[in-house]
Design a protein around this motif. Structure first.
Motif, short mmCIF file in Angstrom:
data_model
loop_
_atom_site.label_atom_id
_atom_site.label_comp_id
_atom_site.label_asym_id
_atom_site.label_seq_id
_atom_site.Cartn_x
_atom_site.Cartn_y
_atom_site.Cartn_z
N ASP A 130 75.71 16.96 19.99
CA ASP A 130 75.44 16.42 21.32
C ASP A 130 74.68 15.12 21.19
O ASP A 130 73.59 15.08 20.62
CB ASP A 130 74.62 17.44 22.12
CG ASP A 130 74.56 17.13 23.60
OD1 ASP A 130 74.27 15.97 23.94
OD2 ASP A 130 74.80 18.04 24.42
N GLU A 131 75.25 14.04 21.73
CA GLU A 131 74.62 12.72 21.62
C GLU A 131 73.54 12.49 22.68
O GLU A 131 72.82 11.49 22.62
CB GLU A 131 75.70 11.62 21.77
CG GLU A 131 76.77 11.65 20.69
CD GLU A 131 76.25 11.24 19.32
OE1 GLU A 131 75.17 10.58 19.27
OE2 GLU A 131 76.91 11.55 18.31
N HIS A 157 71.60 15.46 24.45
CA HIS A 157 70.56 16.49 24.52
C HIS A 157 70.03 16.84 23.13
O HIS A 157 70.80 16.87 22.16
CB HIS A 157 71.12 17.74 25.21
CG HIS A 157 71.65 17.47 26.58
ND1 HIS A 157 73.00 17.24 26.81
CD2 HIS A 157 71.02 17.34 27.77
CE1 HIS A 157 73.18 17.02 28.10
NE2 HIS A 157 72.00 17.06 28.71
N PRO A 158 68.75 17.15 23.01
CA PRO A 158 68.15 17.40 21.70
C PRO A 158 68.44 18.80 21.17
O PRO A 158 68.78 19.71 21.91
CB PRO A 158 66.65 17.23 21.98
CG PRO A 158 66.50 17.70 23.40
CD PRO A 158 67.75 17.22 24.10
N THR A 159 68.26 18.94 19.88
CA THR A 159 68.32 20.27 19.25
C THR A 159 67.22 21.16 19.85
O THR A 159 66.12 20.71 20.12
CB THR A 159 68.10 20.12 17.73
OG1 THR A 159 69.16 19.32 17.20
CG2 THR A 159 68.09 21.48 17.04
N CYS A 187 68.46 21.92 26.28
CA CYS A 187 68.74 21.62 24.87
C CYS A 187 70.24 21.53 24.64
O CYS A 187 71.04 21.89 25.50
CB CYS A 187 68.14 22.70 23.99
SG CYS A 187 66.34 22.79 24.08
N GLY A 189 71.60 18.72 18.58
CA GLY A 189 71.45 17.31 18.91
C GLY A 189 71.78 16.41 17.74
O GLY A 189 71.78 16.83 16.58
N ALA A 190 72.04 15.14 18.06
CA ALA A 190 72.26 14.13 17.02
C ALA A 190 70.89 13.59 16.60
O ALA A 190 70.56 12.41 16.78
CB ALA A 190 73.15 13.01 17.56
N ASP A 191 70.09 14.48 16.01
CA ASP A 191 68.71 14.15 15.66
C ASP A 191 68.37 14.78 14.31
O ASP A 191 69.20 15.46 13.69
CB ASP A 191 67.75 14.63 16.75
CG ASP A 191 67.99 16.08 17.18
OD1 ASP A 191 68.44 16.88 16.34
OD2 ASP A 191 67.74 16.42 18.35
N ASP A 192 67.16 14.53 13.86
CA ASP A 192 66.76 15.03 12.53
C ASP A 192 66.77 16.56 12.47
O ASP A 192 67.14 17.13 11.44
CB ASP A 192 65.36 14.50 12.17
CG ASP A 192 65.36 13.00 11.87
OD1 ASP A 192 66.46 12.45 11.65
OD2 ASP A 192 64.27 12.40 11.88
N LEU A 193 66.34 17.22 13.54
CA LEU A 193 66.35 18.67 13.55
C LEU A 193 67.77 19.21 13.47
O LEU A 193 68.03 20.23 12.82
CB LEU A 193 65.63 19.20 14.80
CG LEU A 193 64.12 19.01 14.87
CD1 LEU A 193 63.58 19.53 16.20
CD2 LEU A 193 63.42 19.71 13.71
N GLY A 194 68.69 18.55 14.14
CA GLY A 194 70.09 18.95 14.08
C GLY A 194 70.68 18.74 12.69
O GLY A 194 71.41 19.60 12.17
#
Length: 291
Positions: free
Chosen positions: A73-74, A76-78, A98, A48-53
């Motif tokens: 992925d903009e 769905h989350p990591t 995910c 995902g385009a998130d902190d975890l990613g």
């Protein structure tokens, strides 16, 4: 290493009861170990385009793993998995929808020719990633299928289809029983698997009893050393698989591959999580195996 290895499937975070986060996902774990051993696998996955990613990208770059196959992925989350330990055995609560469920074949990098394909089963749960996997499956020279049955994320039809296209498969005794309930013994079930046209080798892991490697008319067995220190068994099968794949692509004798895979898996159960971020953890094996 002479052969190209493509790894397909999930990369995620294992989250333990104390909220400690460890890198995970069977394909990622295998790719991580292979890189430590001097291979240069191409991991095809999606975050995902998130902190975890972003944290996954940072970890991979620090480990000098290529990001060429890692998609962003903009929507769905990591992926995350909540891990609980019951009598030392991991139980998994796997989040649905995910980023790794939506791996896009249109974003594949150049794959080259004559590559080995490693994959598990979790990333095949969604039709999008499953369709992208079929593209790779049709191009691969050799396929290594690491059966990872996680309820409720698999069907017999999905697993049997993957088995029919594989040359090498690794599974544990529980998974073998689930896939072949009609057979009264392990030997009968293994013989049935090996009777399929493509399959050349079955690796069966049996926990504390070790592992066996089966080919047509032959069986080799290995047992772990007694009193192996165990922190948790998360990723033990992935560690075993990574060395099996290393041995196959390096033309090691099967007995040597089995022995080394067991030794490495026994080391991984002595750490928390599935991989070590300390290069020194891998040095004894690199030196002993002259990698």
């Amino acid at each position: 290493m002479a052969k190209n290895i493509v790894i397909f499937g999930e990369v995620l975070w294992d989250i333990f009861p104390d909220n400690d986060k460890k890198l995970g996902g069977a394909p990622f774990n295998v790719a991580w170990h292979l890189k430590a051993f001097g291979a240069n696998p191409l991991l095809i996955s999606r975050i995902g385009a998130d902190d975890l990613g972003l944290a996954i990208q940072t970890k991979m770059q620090a480990w000098q793993m290529t990001l060429a196959g890692l998609q962003i992925d903009e929507i769905h989350p990591t992926g995350i998995v909540k891990v609980t330990l019951e009598k030392g055995q991991p139980q998994y609560e796997i989040t649905a929808d995910c980023a790794y469920d939506f791996i896009d074949s249109q974003q594949f990098p150049s794959l080259g020719a004559d590559f080995w394909l490693y994959h598990g089963s979790l990333a095949l749960r969604n039709a999008v990633s499953q369709g992208s996997f079929r593209v790779l499956q049709q191009q691969a020279d050799q396929i290594f299928f690491d059966v990872n049955l996680r309820q409720p994320w698999w069907t017999a039809a999905m697993i049997n289809s993957a088995l029919a296209a594989s040359q090498y498969v690794k599974l544990n005794t529980e998974e073998l029983t689930l896939l072949t309930p009609e057979f009264a013994s392990i030997d009968l079930a293994i013989n049935y698997l090996l009777s399929q046209d493509s399959l050349q080798q079955v690796i069966l892991t049996t926990g504390e009893a070790g592992a066996s490697l089966y080919t047509q008319g032959d069986r080799q067995q290995i047992s772990p050393q007694k009193n192996t220190p165990v922190v948790d068994t998360v990723g033990a099968g992935d560690a075993f698989c990574s060395v099996c794949l290393l041995g196959l692509t390096s033309d090691w004798p099967p007995s040597l591959t089995l022995e080394r895979a067991q030794v490495f898996a026994s080391a991984v159960v002595g750490i928390r999580g599935a991989v070590s971020e300390d290069p020194h953890f891998y040095q004894p094996f690199i030196q002993a195996w002259r990698l």
